[in-house]
Design an enzyme around this catalytic site. Sequence first.
Site, PDB file in Angstrom:
ATOM      1  N   THR A 145       4.354   0.174   4.282  1.00 10.41           N
ATOM      2  CA  THR A 145       4.437   1.423   3.758  1.00 10.41           C
ATOM      3  C   THR A 145       3.404   2.249   3.817  1.00 10.41           C
ATOM      4  O   THR A 145       3.329   3.610   3.505  1.00 10.41           O
ATOM      5  CB  THR A 145       4.704   1.130   2.197  1.00 10.41           C
ATOM      6  OG1 THR A 145       4.101  -0.023   1.594  1.00 10.41           O
ATOM      7  CG2 THR A 145       6.233   0.769   2.290  1.00 10.41           C
ATOM      8  N   LYS A 174       2.453   6.517   4.290  1.00 10.89           N
ATOM      9  CA  LYS A 174       1.459   7.228   3.417  1.00 10.89           C
ATOM     10  C   LYS A 174       0.597   8.093   4.293  1.00 10.89           C
ATOM     11  O   LYS A 174       0.206   9.107   4.319  1.00 10.89           O
ATOM     12  CB  LYS A 174       0.678   6.468   2.596  1.00 10.89           C
ATOM     13  CG  LYS A 174       1.364   5.917   1.471  1.00 10.89           C
ATOM     14  CD  LYS A 174       0.832   4.464   0.667  1.00 10.89           C
ATOM     15  CE  LYS A 174       1.681   3.825  -0.129  1.00 10.89           C
ATOM     16  NZ  LYS A 174       1.402   2.507  -0.458  1.00 10.89           N
ATOM     17  N   LYS A 176      -5.187  -2.565   4.212  1.00  9.02           N
ATOM     18  CA  LYS A 176      -3.997  -3.645   3.600  1.00  9.02           C
ATOM     19  C   LYS A 176      -4.544  -4.979   3.619  1.00  9.02           C
ATOM     20  O   LYS A 176      -5.822  -5.161   3.920  1.00  9.02           O
ATOM     21  CB  LYS A 176      -3.030  -3.502   4.873  1.00  9.02           C
ATOM     22  CG  LYS A 176      -3.493  -3.863   6.486  1.00  9.02           C
ATOM     23  CD  LYS A 176      -2.487  -3.732   7.392  1.00  9.02           C
ATOM     24  CE  LYS A 176      -2.077  -2.092   7.638  1.00  9.02           C
ATOM     25  NZ  LYS A 176      -0.700  -1.884   7.399  1.00  9.02           N
ATOM     26  N   ARG A 177      -3.762  -5.835   3.232  1.00  2.93           N
ATOM     27  CA  ARG A 177      -4.096  -7.065   2.952  1.00  2.93           C
ATOM     28  C   ARG A 177      -4.718  -7.752   4.053  1.00  2.93           C
ATOM     29  O   ARG A 177      -4.239  -7.272   5.281  1.00  2.93           O
ATOM     30  CB  ARG A 177      -2.836  -8.045   2.387  1.00  2.93           C
ATOM     31  CG  ARG A 177      -2.591  -7.761   0.876  1.00  2.93           C
ATOM     32  CD  ARG A 177      -3.891  -7.874   0.069  1.00  2.93           C
ATOM     33  NE  ARG A 177      -4.001  -9.600  -0.051  1.00  2.93           N
ATOM     34  CZ  ARG A 177      -3.413 -10.038  -1.199  1.00  2.93           C
ATOM     35  NH1 ARG A 177      -3.026  -9.372  -2.289  1.00  2.93           N
ATOM     36  NH2 ARG A 177      -3.552 -11.364  -1.387  1.00  2.93           N
ATOM     37  N   LYS A 217      -1.480  -9.348  10.680  1.00  2.00           N
ATOM     38  CA  LYS A 217      -1.677  -7.998  10.590  1.00  2.00           C
ATOM     39  C   LYS A 217      -3.014  -7.352  11.552  1.00  2.00           C
ATOM     40  O   LYS A 217      -3.104  -6.367  11.963  1.00  2.00           O
ATOM     41  CB  LYS A 217      -2.016  -7.448   9.286  1.00  2.00           C
ATOM     42  CG  LYS A 217      -1.070  -7.683   7.971  1.00  2.00           C
ATOM     43  CD  LYS A 217      -1.413  -7.269   6.686  1.00  2.00           C
ATOM     44  CE  LYS A 217      -0.512  -7.519   5.733  1.00  2.00           C
ATOM     45  NZ  LYS A 217       0.705  -6.619   5.522  1.00  2.00           N
ATOM     46  N   HIS A 236      11.668  -9.345   1.738  1.00  2.00           N
ATOM     47  CA  HIS A 236      10.560  -8.612   2.441  1.00  2.00           C
ATOM     48  C   HIS A 236       9.664  -9.264   3.265  1.00  2.00           C
ATOM     49  O   HIS A 236       8.557  -8.916   3.630  1.00  2.00           O
ATOM     50  CB  HIS A 236       9.581  -8.232   1.125  1.00  2.00           C
ATOM     51  CG  HIS A 236      10.148  -7.722   0.160  1.00  2.00           C
ATOM     52  ND1 HIS A 236       9.798  -6.221   0.079  1.00  2.00           N
ATOM     53  CD2 HIS A 236      10.874  -7.597  -0.969  1.00  2.00           C
ATOM     54  CE1 HIS A 236      10.464  -5.593  -0.829  1.00  2.00           C
ATOM     55  NE2 HIS A 236      11.104  -6.442  -1.515  1.00  2.00           N
TER      56      HIS A 236
HETATM   57  C1  26Q Z   1       4.860 -16.187  -3.607  1.00  2.00           C
HETATM   58  C2  26Q Z   1       5.021 -17.452  -4.073  1.00  2.00           C
HETATM   59  C3  26Q Z   1       3.839 -17.643  -4.820  1.00  2.00           C
HETATM   60  C4  26Q Z   1       2.908 -16.976  -5.161  1.00  2.00           C
HETATM   61  C5  26Q Z   1       3.001 -15.795  -4.478  1.00  2.00           C
HETATM   62  C6  26Q Z   1       3.975 -15.416  -3.853  1.00  2.00           C
HETATM   63  C7  26Q Z   1       3.954 -14.036  -3.345  1.00  2.00           C
HETATM   64  C8  26Q Z   1       3.686 -12.698  -3.868  1.00  2.00           C
HETATM   65  C9  26Q Z   1       3.509 -11.638  -3.180  1.00  2.00           C
HETATM   66  C10 26Q Z   1       4.764 -13.456  -1.789  1.00  2.00           C
HETATM   67  C11 26Q Z   1       4.563 -12.334  -1.245  1.00  2.00           C
HETATM   68  C12 26Q Z   1       4.264 -11.436  -1.923  1.00  2.00           C
HETATM   69  C13 26Q Z   1       4.045 -10.014  -1.445  1.00  2.00           C
HETATM   70  C14 26Q Z   1       4.608  -9.747  -0.284  1.00  2.00           C
HETATM   71  C15 26Q Z   1       4.655  -8.239   0.147  1.00  2.00           C
HETATM   72  O1  26Q Z   1       3.877  -7.568  -0.430  1.00  2.00           O
HETATM   73  N1  26Q Z   1       5.408  -8.086   1.305  1.00  2.00           N
HETATM   74  C16 26Q Z   1       5.536  -6.634   1.931  1.00  2.00           C
HETATM   75  O2  26Q Z   1       6.340  -6.034   1.436  1.00  2.00           O
HETATM   76  C17 26Q Z   1       6.507  -4.533   1.800  1.00  2.00           C
HETATM   77  C18 26Q Z   1       7.386  -3.874   0.977  1.00  2.00           C
HETATM   78  O3  26Q Z   1       8.777  -4.271   1.294  1.00  2.00           O
HETATM   79  C19 26Q Z   1       6.564  -4.357   3.324  1.00  2.00           C
HETATM   80  O4  26Q Z   1       6.266  -3.095   3.590  1.00  2.00           O
HETATM   81  C20 26Q Z   1       5.715  -5.233   3.909  1.00  2.00           C
HETATM   82  O5  26Q Z   1       5.799  -5.316   5.322  1.00  2.00           O
HETATM   83  C21 26Q Z   1       5.607  -6.873   3.477  1.00  2.00           C
HETATM   84  O6  26Q Z   1       4.499  -7.559   4.109  1.00  2.00           O
END
Ligand code: 26Q
Length: 834
Positions: free
Chosen positions: A677, A681, A569-570, A575, A379
């Site tokens: 995503t 929406k 979004k975040r 972004k 991702h």
């Molecule tokens: C990793 C290690 C330690 C702590 C936290 C994490 C961590 C947690 C969540 C790293 C990444 C995430 C989330 C990532 C994320 O949401 N990515 C998004 O995924 C979507 C679904 O595929 C995509 O549409 C987005 O482009 C992408 O940014």
Amino acid sequence: MTSERIVLPNLPQNDAPEELLQQYGCGPIKFNGSNNALYERHLLFDNALPSSEVGNRERYEAAARSVRDILSQRWQQTDQAYNQENPKRIYYLSMEFLIGRSLSNNILNLRLEPLVGQFLKENQLDELAILAEEPDAGLGNGGLGRLAACFLDSMAAMQLPGMGYGLRYEYGIFKQTIVDGWQQEQPDNWLRRPDPWEVARPQHAVTVELGCSFEVRGGNLKAITGAPSKLLGIPYDRPIVGYGGKTINTLRLWASAAPNSFDFQEFSAGEFVSALAESLTAETVTRVLYPDDSTSMGQGLRFVQEYFLVACSLADLIRRFRMNNSDWNNLPDKVAIQLNDTHPSLAVAELMRILLDDAALGWERAWDITKRSLAYTNHTLLPEALEKWPLRWFELMLPRHLQIIGKIDRLLRQEAMVRWPDDQGRVERAAVIEPGGGLVRMAHLAIVGSHSTNGVAAIHSRLLRDVTVRDLAELYPERFNNKTNGITPRRWLLLSNPDLSNCITNAIGDRWITKTEDLERLKPLADDGEFLGAVRMAKRRAKLRFAEWLKSQAGIRVDPDTIFDSQIKRIHEYKRQLLNALRIVALYNRIRENPHIDMPPRTFFFAGKAAPAYHVAKLIIKFLNNLADTIDGDPATRGRLQVVFIPEYCVSVAERLVPASDVSNQISTAGYEASGTSNMKFMMNGALTLGTRDGATIEMADAAGEENFFLFGLTAEQVAASQGWYSPWWHYENEQETRAVLDLILSGHFSRYEPVLADAMRNILLTGGDTYRHLADFTSYMEADMRLQSLYAKPQDWTRMVVRNLAGSGRFSSDRTISEYASAIWNAKPCLVP
Ligand code: 26Q
């Protein structure tokens, strides 16, 4: 790889409420002569309260429990059908499931709405107030977690034997408040009151073994070496109702606890209390969700969480496999395990351990079975976000896994050496264990130990293969593929936007709910004046509803006759919420310089959380709030420009704001957003997109026709090519509006008593080199915005474009995504529940 499509079941036709209850195995149950027996009983008895003390929370619990009663037989039948048919099962392993609320969604998917409507009317209950009592299940950060939840919905709707495995965090994503413009975090204690959707299954608890013991010190784990320890995983199941209620799958979330066998005999009486206190340490493992934050990587507790998820889930699914199958060789024919990013990628080593040590298979057999059972989804391409864990932690906690990973690494290096005998650099780049650094590259482990690696949009999958993990992609080209993300049209259109849904159904019937390809039939209606009027009316209703909600929730007034322009979004530098801010400042400048300028009135919405340790993201939130305040306080732009930062962005807020939006900002630096995503929406809810050629936005523009999109900015190739020579100063010095906007910001106009803010903006946008190319894309963003403004002046043309977007949005249903995973990666088929 085949690409045969799975056909969704037709909608159930029996709409009569009594027949529906029959279908779910619940005849009319009378209590006190009432038809609402289930509800009345729960209301009176569950909390043992007199009716004078019953409030909306109790009403919510009683309603949710009633719905659970109604679905519970179908839920069991689904399980039984799977046990009898023994189909190939799909297991979706994810550290995050961003579920949101379940009551209204379950009512919708069970098609109980007529029944519930009647009931609410008879009892004069305030539906919205009752639904609002349910806390969002915020067990995720953003896109990745919400995708997992949409996938579960689609698998159930498509009658696929799928199951989610995750963690039952006691605290979900933190709650955000804004104080003086700054983000503050509060714990999300979502389980403070009992959750009616979960069913504990202590009989299926699992024991997890670790190579050391732990203490909690300073908020993190401290390992105590030489003292192996055990954790207990207790499963909590949640029903996942497929649309039409035919299939009800399960999301199984693990809670950590001290093992049952905790031997109190070994402790003297004096140590009884301290022995029990140790169970608190065990429970910390699933206490809290880690906020997505590249810098928080390297936390020992997160490592234990990831292993805990993997160990519990694999033990559970292997137990289920062994109930119906005797031959380990059949595992890949009966089980598909999808890894949601590298977070559960320890599954490679854990499955190998089980096959080698418990099943006593040889390495070759075990390795073949492991690879054929596992598949990995990536991702992100951001190098700082790719997980790497210290070898030292494996030594301490998972010594057997370290042996296995060591051998995987040696064999991979041998293979790479045969392939590139004269290129040691390439071998090192492909390896699982990073040369010298003492780190395990989890993405490499996942790619080597599985049969499929996919990205989440075409451009992302291409960059992943050609740039990020190029060497491994050349070794195993057949493993690499794309699965463009999608969203469930049930929650994100049917449930959240009843006005537009009705408008669509009136025009083309309701098959689109499970066959979104049908939305294409809206295309000819783009020239039908009556239909355009109906769409415009539906959009207006959604805007009014949102404006009312915002006023009642936050006391903020917005004007539904302005363009609603959203970026939610975040908060992340890539972004580019700051690029949006530059646009707003430019429009603000234009009005101040020329008060008679012709410009449609606009309301800009921002919402999103910053990871607590991501300092720059928090500064961005502060700046956006200052921008909102300054523009609010300026009579020159009153009634023409308004900026609103909505605090506490979550699934429920998105469900309200997305339907009300006219404009969707998808403006990441090209090459950085894997898919996105929320872009989908918005498209499905009749917003037009202002966007860069990044992630799935490229495919969305392709589906709707580029002439129906407002695309702008550098392409990913251009961004990459400018790496060596890009300078924001060129834009500052040569573009009049760019300079005016920056000068105003740097003058402190939006940060009068907070000079640190203007300094930070100067650093991000100029002196720090503008890593994310805000200034490079600013001018073309403004041009796209001008095109959008002119279109808005012609309502008929605007709505025509909206309809062409709607008509092209069908491809972005998660049903389509899941049908591609099912046929090309999982080789799984629907299993009908009689
Ligand atoms: C990793 C290690 C330690 C702590 C936290 C994490 C961590 C947690 C969540 C790293 C990444 C995430 C989330 C990532 C994320 O949401 N990515 C998004 O995924 C979507 C679904 O595929 C995509 O549409 C987005 O482009 C992408 O940014």
